[in-house]
Design an enzyme around this catalytic site. Structure first.
Site, PDB file in Angstrom:
ATOM      1  N   GLU A  46       0.835  -1.199   0.000  1.00 17.72           N
ATOM      2  CA  GLU A  46       0.000   0.000   0.000  1.00 17.72           C
ATOM      3  C   GLU A  46       0.876   1.258   0.000  1.00 17.72           C
ATOM      4  O   GLU A  46       1.872   1.339   0.715  1.00 17.72           O
ATOM      5  CB  GLU A  46      -0.897   0.005   1.243  1.00 17.72           C
ATOM      6  CG  GLU A  46      -1.840   1.195   1.294  1.00 17.72           C
ATOM      7  CD  GLU A  46      -2.671   1.242   2.563  1.00 17.72           C
ATOM      8  OE1 GLU A  46      -3.853   1.588   2.463  1.00 17.72           O
ATOM      9  OE2 GLU A  46      -2.136   0.936   3.655  1.00 17.72           O
ATOM     10  N   LYS A 127      -8.902   3.203  -2.893  1.00 20.18           N
ATOM     11  CA  LYS A 127      -9.446   2.705  -1.627  1.00 20.18           C
ATOM     12  C   LYS A 127     -10.757   3.428  -1.343  1.00 20.18           C
ATOM     13  O   LYS A 127     -10.818   4.660  -1.384  1.00 20.18           O
ATOM     14  CB  LYS A 127      -8.427   2.958  -0.512  1.00 20.18           C
ATOM     15  CG  LYS A 127      -8.751   2.327   0.831  1.00 20.18           C
ATOM     16  CD  LYS A 127      -7.585   2.557   1.792  1.00 20.18           C
ATOM     17  CE  LYS A 127      -7.812   1.885   3.136  1.00 20.18           C
ATOM     18  NZ  LYS A 127      -6.644   2.061   4.042  1.00 20.18           N
ATOM     19  N   CYS A 168      -5.089  -2.625   2.780  1.00 19.46           N
ATOM     20  CA  CYS A 168      -5.073  -2.493   4.231  1.00 19.46           C
ATOM     21  C   CYS A 168      -6.401  -2.919   4.855  1.00 19.46           C
ATOM     22  O   CYS A 168      -6.872  -4.022   4.636  1.00 19.46           O
ATOM     23  CB  CYS A 168      -4.694  -1.058   4.581  1.00 19.46           C
ATOM     24  SG  CYS A 168      -4.145  -0.790   6.282  1.00 19.46           S
TER      25      CYS A 168
END
Length: 335
Positions: A46, A127, A168
């Site tokens: 990430e 995200k 994540c």
């Protein structure tokens, strides 16, 4: 059971913090190294470019470093991204890249891209909800970012494989995960920043944010989705700690953070830690994935197939891209 094997590479490395040019150079070098190791796919963590903003867990407002961060983030339609795509093509390797996406209004997003061995950008997403303090830096994704699985053609005995990714704590969002499973991924890249072991049962720190907790989420994704999971973490050593001034904060206090691993579709860890478990070590974790094991595990658990009850429980999805400006439709004129 044995079927066609796909060799993959999972990076465990320290970013070139807040340095776009240096980040791209290191990315290209790692792509070449993975290809020399006979890998057909290489995974990055990430916010690999230009590094995860660790300072947000020490001080949420830092306009100086935040400005530099935005200036060194990666645009999708840029010469830097073209360099990475060219490296994928030159080395005949698929690249799954975690990066910070900059747009022309100077907003930034936690983003991911899947690049084919021919250098084609197969998938780009953001995200959908930055985690906690990440919201001081990053914007939200939108409906189109729910498409997070792409068909990657490796040719030969392997052929086309569905490859997906999440970032994540997206791995803690049940509905998002279920939508990911519905896209029938066989290989999933779980992208994480540097993560440290939990300090102990009596510590106030959340176990779910620790190296153990994050790996648990990746292993759960493997079991639920019946897919291989490439658990990819970054490293933060003294350069990052000093540069972002994170000493004494909640995270990024000591060198380390690296815990990359390959996880089988039944949840077991397939690979040993790098350098006898030294979390500050940089390198690449390799694994040979027997794709027949995906079929075997799906035969037991297919949560979007035989092991589901859509007559009782189902998921509604809106994939429309939402914009800040929506022109009002003019009324139609009578003819």
């Amino acid at each position: 059971m044995s079927g066609p094997a796909l060799k993959v590479a999972i990076t465990q490395a320290q970013p070139k913090w807040l340095d776009l040019a240096g980040s791209v150079e290191k990315t290209v070098n790692l792509i070449a190294e993975a290809a020399k190791g006979d890998a057909r796919l290489v995974a990055f963590p990430e916010c690999w470019i230009p590094g995860y903003p660790g300072w947000i867990w020490q001080r949420p407002v830092d306009p100086i470093i935040n400005t530099k961060y935005i200036q060194n983030s990666l645009s999708v339609n840029s010469a830097e991204m073209n360099t990475i795509k060219s490296a994928a093509k030159e080395n005949n390797i698929a690249v799954v890249l975690g990066f910070v996406e900059a747009i022309d209004t100077h907003s930034v997003y936690i983003a991911q891209a899947i690049i084919s061995p021919k250098g084609e950008l197969l998938m780009h997403r953001r995200k959908i909800k930055p985690t906690h303090m990440e919201r001081t830096v990053f914007g939200d994704g939108s409906g189109s970012d729910l498409t997070n699985v792409a068909d990657v053609d490796f040719g030969g005995d392997i052929g086309v494989v569905k490859v997906g990714t999440l970032a994540c704590w997206e791995h803690a969002l049940p509905l998002l995960k279920y939508h990911t499973y519905s896209q029938k991924e066989a290989i999933h890249i779980a992208m994480w920043p540097p993560i440290d072991p939990h300090p102990g049962v009596d510590a106030p720190a959340l176990w779910s944010m620790s190296a153990e907790g994050c790996q648990n989420l990746s292993q759960t994704h493997a079991i639920e989705g019946g897919a291989y999971v490439l658990h990819c973490t970054a490293v933060c050593n003294e350069e990052g700690i000093e540069g972002m001034k994170t000493k004494g904060g909640l995270l990024f206090q000591e060198p380390g953070g690296g815990h990359s691993a390959a996880i089988a579709p039944d949840g077991r860890r397939l690979t040993k830690p790098l350098a006898d478990g030294n979390p500050a070590a940089e390198g690449i974790v390799y694994a040979d994935l027997d794709m027949a094991r995906v079929v075997m595990n799906k035969g037991f658990i297919d949560v979007v197939g035989h092991y589901s009850r859509p007559d009782l429980l189902w998921l509604g999805v809106d994939k429309a891209q939402k914009g800040c400006v929506v022109p009002k439709r003019e009324p139609e004129q009578d003819v």
